[in-house]
Design a protein around this motif. Structure first.
Motif, short mmCIF file in Angstrom:
data_model
loop_
_atom_site.label_atom_id
_atom_site.label_comp_id
_atom_site.label_asym_id
_atom_site.label_seq_id
_atom_site.Cartn_x
_atom_site.Cartn_y
_atom_site.Cartn_z
N UNK A 453 0.82 -1.20 0.00
CA UNK A 453 0.00 0.00 0.00
C UNK A 453 0.86 1.27 0.00
N UNK A 454 1.96 1.26 0.78
CA UNK A 454 2.82 2.44 0.86
C UNK A 454 3.64 2.65 -0.40
N UNK A 455 3.92 1.58 -1.13
CA UNK A 455 4.80 1.67 -2.29
C UNK A 455 4.23 2.43 -3.45
N UNK A 456 2.89 2.58 -3.51
CA UNK A 456 2.26 3.22 -4.67
C UNK A 456 2.72 4.66 -4.84
N UNK A 457 2.86 5.38 -3.73
CA UNK A 457 3.21 6.81 -3.83
C UNK A 457 4.49 7.14 -3.08
N UNK A 458 5.23 6.12 -2.66
CA UNK A 458 6.39 6.38 -1.80
C UNK A 458 7.47 7.19 -2.52
N UNK A 459 7.92 6.71 -3.67
CA UNK A 459 9.06 7.35 -4.32
C UNK A 459 8.69 8.71 -4.94
N UNK A 460 7.47 8.84 -5.44
CA UNK A 460 7.08 10.14 -5.99
C UNK A 460 6.94 11.19 -4.89
N UNK A 461 6.57 10.74 -3.67
CA UNK A 461 6.48 11.67 -2.54
C UNK A 461 7.87 12.11 -2.11
N UNK A 462 8.82 11.18 -2.15
CA UNK A 462 10.19 11.50 -1.78
C UNK A 462 10.75 12.59 -2.69
N UNK A 463 10.34 12.56 -3.96
CA UNK A 463 10.88 13.50 -4.94
C UNK A 463 10.24 14.89 -4.83
N UNK A 464 9.22 15.04 -4.02
CA UNK A 464 8.63 16.36 -3.82
C UNK A 464 9.63 17.27 -3.09
N UNK A 465 9.52 18.60 -3.23
CA UNK A 465 10.49 19.51 -2.59
C UNK A 465 10.63 19.29 -1.08
N UNK A 466 9.50 19.05 -0.42
CA UNK A 466 9.55 18.88 1.02
C UNK A 466 9.82 17.44 1.45
N UNK A 467 9.91 16.54 0.46
CA UNK A 467 10.02 15.12 0.79
C UNK A 467 11.26 14.77 1.60
N UNK A 468 12.43 15.27 1.17
CA UNK A 468 13.67 14.96 1.88
C UNK A 468 13.64 15.54 3.29
N UNK A 469 13.10 16.75 3.44
CA UNK A 469 13.01 17.36 4.77
C UNK A 469 12.14 16.52 5.69
#
Length: 553
Positions: A453-469
């Motif tokens: 369930x988490x994998x569907x949007x995990x990597x695209x969320x990481x790539x958001x500007x605030x994702x790394x923070x």
């Protein structure tokens, strides 16, 4: 091609089973790989699920929710059933010492989330989700979302923050345990494989030199003493005897006494001189102590014995034997007259061979009769656990009622049934292998579904500007309080590393990290500590996250 599509792509019950089984199998195989002596074990299933979800593999949403829920409930209930027999004794002896550092983890992490959110300019509505993910607490996320919605605030940021930080919340606790073990754990901090036995029961021998008990019977001494003890053997003029309750104690008699560790020295004032011999070594051959008596463990397998008090069987008076200890779910208990017996108890009996043979017929000692698990108590316990988890609890000052949820209710009911079920003549016994199978199956299902369930949007969320923070903040909230509290618990509170690991996993509501701790640390200390602090911390996290949202959003 249609065959492959049916098995892996088209949503159906068959496809869901195949996909979840594939994720679990791959995760378990890869989890056995050691890198510099470190492996993630069953937790690798979670990461395989994330990768599968990222590459588009999915199952029906209702099937996913069902398997995830059922897996979590099965795991926590079986865990509660396993630790139940030793739970309350652990609470009496070390409960406060475990809950204190667990609360330290909880409040330190919450305070860090508030401070970091303010310093980094992250809205507290989003920060609440980051905190829930960093502490792997989905019931707290649900409470935060409900509170935000009631306040008219969008809650999607909280859900996204939780989904992003949850994987690192899982890994962060495991990383913290690895760091603690590698850099801060001393040899004396490690629990011995038999540590639970040593904590609950202590064996010592005394020479009767107290004139105040000369000529008194064992029953009279027991009635005037406030200490708990069982006399296993006694030697009079070099001759070994079974210490019947009407046996008189005479000067220079030697008594082999089973008691609690904290009462061994005090009993020296009752009986007299405490001998220096160490009777607690696992290497002692009890059948070679003397030539007249033997020691044997008898398994309680007769259903009629379940729930009866030890004294009601009158085994000492009727058969001339003595019962010194009772082993239950890896915990050694003192064989006091008011001890309530359960199926699966292993009773240490001392006496002559013929008398012990007759006692076998009373208690059962038929191992095969316990091989068939009693699934009725498992399903009844799950139903009761879910009912308890759904009970709304009103807290003054909080608008929404708080619930124990899918994880809190079943573990509490599992503990209660494991402890008090036999008093109601419920057959709650499951073999250790059966209990481990239930826990492993449930946890595998839960991890596979959670990752998928988490994998569907995990990597695209990481790539958001605030994702790394968000990831960095989540890792700090997870890792730093756990390491600091772990060091404090070992150095200041003198807790062993097994108990500390279980306490840290329970305070972070992290069954995956607990599984890692169980795989790498001997004994049941991690599981007992986890079950001791989990209900309290899980409940408080659900309450505190609502307070954070109401006061800081």
């Amino acid at each position: 091609m249609d065959y492959i599509s049916t098995l892996f792509i088209e949503h159906s019950a068959l496809q869901a089973i195949v996909v979840l089984s594939l994720i679990s199998a791959l995760g378990l195989v890869l989890g056995r790989i050691h890198v510099r002596g470190i492996s993630l074990g069953i937790t690798f299933v979670f990461f395989i699920g994330i990768l599968a979800g990222h590459f588009g593999l999915s199952i029906d949403s209702q099937m996913l929710y069902y398997a995830e829920t059922f897996g979590l409930v099965l795991f926590v209930y079986a865990l509660g059933l396993q630790v139940g027999p030793g739970f309350f004794s652990s609470m009496r002896t070390e409960g406060a010492k475990l809950i204190t550092p667990a609360l330290m983890v909880l409040f330190t992490g919450t305070a860090a989330a508030i401070v970091l959110g303010i310093l980094c300019g992250v809205p507290m509505s989003d920060m609440s989700g980051i905190l829930c993910g960093a502490t792997t607490n989905t019931p707290a996320l649900a409470a935060a979302q409900q509170t935000l919605e009631q306040m008219g605030i969008e809650s999607s940021g909280a859900a996204l923050g939780c989904a992003l930080t949850y994987p690192l919340g899982v890994v962060g606790v495991i990383m913290a345990i690895i760091v603690l073990r590698r850099f801060f754990v001393r040899k004396s901090d490690m629990p011995l494989p038999d540590s639970k036995h040593q904590k609950n029961v202590f064996i010592a021998s005394y020479r009767v030199t107290n004139p105040g008990i000369f000529g008194k019977t064992i029953a009279e001494v027991a009635s005037i003493s406030k200490h708990h003890f069982v006399i296993s053997r006694m030697w009079h003029n070099g001759h070994v005897l079974i210490p019947m309750s009407d046996r008189q104690l005479l000067e220079n008699d030697i008594l082999l006494v089973i008691t609690k560790p904290n009462e061994a020295e005090a009993l020296g004032l009752v009986f007299g001189e405490k001998e220096k011999k160490d009777w607690n070594s696992s290497e002692i051959d009890w059948n070679k102590i003397d030539s007249e008596l033997i020691s044997q463990r008898i398994l309680v397998t007769r259903p009629e014995i379940n729930g009866k008090k030890l004294a009601s069987l009158r085994l000492r008076n009727n058969y001339g034997i003595n019962i010194s200890r009772v082993y239950r779910s890896g915990v050694q208990l003192l064989a006091t007259p008011d001890l309530i017996l359960q199926l699966g108890d292993r009773i240490t009996v001392v006496g002559e061979a013929a008398d012990i043979k007759r006692v076998e017929g009373i208690l059962g000692n038929a191992v095969k009769s316990l091989n068939e698990p009693n699934l009725v108590s498992v399903f009844i316990g799950i139903i009761l656990g879910l009912m308890v988890g759904c009970i709304p609890l009103s807290i003054p000052g909080i608008s929404l009622p708080v619930k124990l949820g899918l994880a809190g209710g079943p573990i509490i009911v599992g503990i209660l049934i494991g402890t008090f079920g036999p008093r109601l003549h419920m057959v709650t016994y499951t073999t250790q292998s059966a209990n481990m199978m239930l826990r492993a199956l449930g946890l595998n299902l839960y991890l596979a579904c959670l990752g998928l369930d988490a994998g569907k949007h995990f990597f695209e969320t990481v790539m958001r500007p605030e994702g790394i923070l968000w990831l960095a903040l989540g890792l700090l909230i997870t890792f730093v309080p756990v390491v600091i509290t772990g060091i404090f618990a070992m150095r200041r509170l003198r807790l062993d590393f097994g108990s500390v690991s279980g306490m840290l996993c329970g305070s972070m509501a992290n069954p995956m990290a607990l599984s890692y701790a169980n795989e790498t640390i001997d004994g049941d200390n991690p599981s007992v500590a986890y079950a001791t602090v989990y209900p309290v911390c899980m409940f408080l996290r659900v309450v505190i996250i609502q307070l954070v949202v109401m006061f800081f959003v």
